[in-house]
Scaffold this motif. Structure first.
Motif, short mmCIF file in Angstrom:
data_model
loop_
_atom_site.label_atom_id
_atom_site.label_comp_id
_atom_site.label_asym_id
_atom_site.label_seq_id
_atom_site.Cartn_x
_atom_site.Cartn_y
_atom_site.Cartn_z
N LEU A 101 55.95 81.33 -22.23
CA LEU A 101 56.95 82.39 -22.25
C LEU A 101 57.94 82.19 -23.39
O LEU A 101 58.32 83.15 -24.07
CB LEU A 101 57.70 82.44 -20.92
N HIS A 102 58.35 80.95 -23.62
CA HIS A 102 59.29 80.65 -24.70
C HIS A 102 58.69 81.04 -26.05
O HIS A 102 59.34 81.66 -26.89
CB HIS A 102 59.63 79.15 -24.67
N GLU A 103 57.43 80.70 -26.24
CA GLU A 103 56.74 81.03 -27.50
C GLU A 103 56.59 82.54 -27.65
O GLU A 103 56.78 83.10 -28.74
CB GLU A 103 55.36 80.36 -27.52
N ALA A 104 56.25 83.23 -26.55
CA ALA A 104 56.05 84.68 -26.62
C ALA A 104 57.34 85.40 -26.97
O ALA A 104 57.34 86.34 -27.78
CB ALA A 104 55.49 85.19 -25.29
N TYR A 105 58.47 84.99 -26.39
CA TYR A 105 59.74 85.65 -26.66
C TYR A 105 60.20 85.42 -28.10
O TYR A 105 60.84 86.27 -28.70
CB TYR A 105 60.82 85.19 -25.69
N HIS A 106 59.85 84.26 -28.67
CA HIS A 106 60.19 83.99 -30.06
C HIS A 106 59.33 84.82 -31.00
O HIS A 106 59.77 85.21 -32.09
CB HIS A 106 60.02 82.50 -30.37
N LYS A 107 58.10 85.11 -30.60
CA LYS A 107 57.18 85.88 -31.45
C LYS A 107 57.53 87.36 -31.43
O LYS A 107 57.64 88.00 -32.47
CB LYS A 107 55.74 85.66 -30.97
N ASP A 108 57.65 87.93 -30.24
CA ASP A 108 57.92 89.36 -30.09
C ASP A 108 58.57 89.58 -28.73
O ASP A 108 58.07 89.07 -27.71
CB ASP A 108 56.63 90.18 -30.21
N PHE A 109 59.66 90.36 -28.69
CA PHE A 109 60.41 90.54 -27.45
C PHE A 109 59.54 91.16 -26.36
O PHE A 109 59.51 90.69 -25.22
CB PHE A 109 61.64 91.41 -27.70
N TRP A 110 58.81 92.25 -26.70
CA TRP A 110 58.02 92.96 -25.70
C TRP A 110 56.80 92.14 -25.29
O TRP A 110 56.33 92.25 -24.15
CB TRP A 110 57.60 94.34 -26.21
N GLN A 115 54.34 88.87 -21.06
CA GLN A 115 53.97 87.55 -20.56
C GLN A 115 54.69 87.24 -19.26
O GLN A 115 54.09 86.71 -18.32
CB GLN A 115 54.31 86.48 -21.62
N THR A 116 55.98 87.57 -19.20
CA THR A 116 56.76 87.29 -17.99
C THR A 116 56.22 88.06 -16.79
O THR A 116 56.02 87.50 -15.70
CB THR A 116 58.24 87.65 -18.22
N LEU A 117 55.97 89.36 -16.98
CA LEU A 117 55.44 90.17 -15.88
C LEU A 117 54.04 89.71 -15.49
O LEU A 117 53.69 89.71 -14.30
CB LEU A 117 55.42 91.65 -16.29
N ALA A 118 53.24 89.33 -16.47
CA ALA A 118 51.90 88.85 -16.17
C ALA A 118 51.95 87.57 -15.33
O ALA A 118 51.16 87.40 -14.39
CB ALA A 118 51.12 88.60 -17.46
N VAL A 119 52.88 86.69 -15.65
CA VAL A 119 53.03 85.45 -14.86
C VAL A 119 53.50 85.78 -13.45
O VAL A 119 53.03 85.19 -12.46
CB VAL A 119 54.02 84.50 -15.56
N LEU A 120 54.42 86.74 -13.32
CA LEU A 120 54.88 87.16 -11.99
C LEU A 120 53.72 87.71 -11.16
O LEU A 120 53.56 87.34 -9.99
CB LEU A 120 55.97 88.22 -12.14
#
Length: 346
Positions: A101-110, A115-120
């Motif tokens: 999640l940390h890597e995804a948010y640094h790459k692109d906000f959406w 990623q966050t919703l997928a993990v949920l």
């Protein structure tokens, strides 16, 4: 300097006074509203029990008070504990993916939001349904594919599958949604982030030719509302077959075990609701469930569509048979919710 300090103190004190006044007014409004609601409820209770039924409403209220603490101790407290344990397990599932999640948010906000919703969804699927996927290797790592699936009453299995493919295969599925979904208040951003598309032949063909994965349920809303025994209600729809032939993308049949035991629609009044749907396209029905049954999604062998002699009707029939084979191989005919719950332990 002293004058500045005294001015600051005056402003801070005035702000605190205003803030306290706002809080006190809010507390008074909330308290008055709650008291008014409680007074109204008690008046209705007194009228119903005393005047209509002819009982002693004070004595009945004392009996209810005697039952209050046993209900709290033996029902509410265990339920709160269960919710706490479930929330804790869900938190740990999300925490396990923290680096991704940390890597995804640094790459692109959406992308981070996806990623966050997928993990949920992945955590909820695992905890509540013991969700599993068989045949994930049939989803290509690159290149186009057309996923054709059976549409449950509420397609939570497809939400789970989209999340799992996004997390483990790093591929974003483009689901085709019914037109009514685009008019649901608050859904627009969710559908935009997860690339939900309207079901046009041209649009789907373009997505596949660009190398994307598209997911379609040919039965759509009709199948969701009125297929109580896992019957495929495709109504001679050939659009998905035309899309596959035009794009030369392989078709991957998909079926999820026990999806109707998790959430279903009541058969009572189904004829009336179906008549209304056929006339107006209003998706009306009575839903029940969200039972923690075992859900397993089976991903079948890809069907080649690159042949020059493939006809849409022939291809549709072939895909229909492939999904029915998955259903007949893995779905219990009885449709028992209890047996679907026991699948969690077998």
């Amino acid at each position: 300097m002293s004058q500045c300090c005294s001015a600051d103190e005056f402003i801070d004190g005035d702000t605190r006074s205003t803030f306290s006044l706002i809080l006190s007014r809010m507390f008074w409004v909330i308290t008055s509203s709650v008291c008014g609601i409680l007074d109204f409820i008690y008046a209705q209770y007194e009228w119903l029990v005393g005047d209509i039924l002819g009982f002693d409403h004070v004595l009945l209220l004392e009996y209810i008070n005697l039952l209050y603490w046993p209900v709290v101790i033996f029902l509410v407290f265990p339920l709160m504990l269960l919710i706490l344990l479930y929330a804790s397990a869900l938190f740990l599932t999300i925490y396990r993916w923290r680096s991704h999640l940390h890597e995804a948010y640094h790459k692109d906000f959406w992308d981070g939001a996806r990623q966050t919703l997928a993990v949920l969804w992945e955590g909820q699927a695992s905890l509540w349904h013991g969700y599993a996927v068989e045949g994930l290797e049939n989803i290509p790592d690159k290149g186009p594919a057309l996923l054709i699936y059976y549409h449950g009453a509420l397609p939570i299995d497809i939400y789970y599958l989209i999340s799992k493919i996004y997390l483990y295969k790093q591929r974003l599925i483009h689901p085709i949604g019914d037109k009514c979904l685009f008019y649901v208040p608050g859904f627009q951003r969710l559908m935009k982030v997860f690339q939900v598309q309207p079901g046009t032949v041209e649009g789907c063909t373009k997505l596949l030719k660009e190398g994307n994965i598209v997911a379609i349920a040919p039965g759509g809303i009709r199948e969701a509302l009125f297929s109580h025994n896992y019957d495929l209600l495709w109504n001679k729809r050939l659009g998905f077959a035309k899309v596959a032939i035009a794009s030369k993308a392989p078709i991957i049949p998909i079926f999820t075990k026990n999806t109707r035991q998790a959430i279903n629609t009541l058969p009572f009044g189904a004829d009336i609701f179906k008549y209304i749907y056929e006339k107006t396209k209003w998706p009306l029905s009575i839903f029940y469930g969200v039972f923690p049954v075992k859900l397993v999604t089976y991903i079948g062998t890809p069907i080649d569509t690159s042949g020059v002699d493939v006809h849409p009707q022939q291809l549709s029939h072939q895909v229909c048979e492939a999904i029915e084979d998955l259903r007949n191989s893995y779905q219990r005919p009885s449709g028992s919710i209890l047996l679907a719950l026991l699948d969690r332990f077998t």
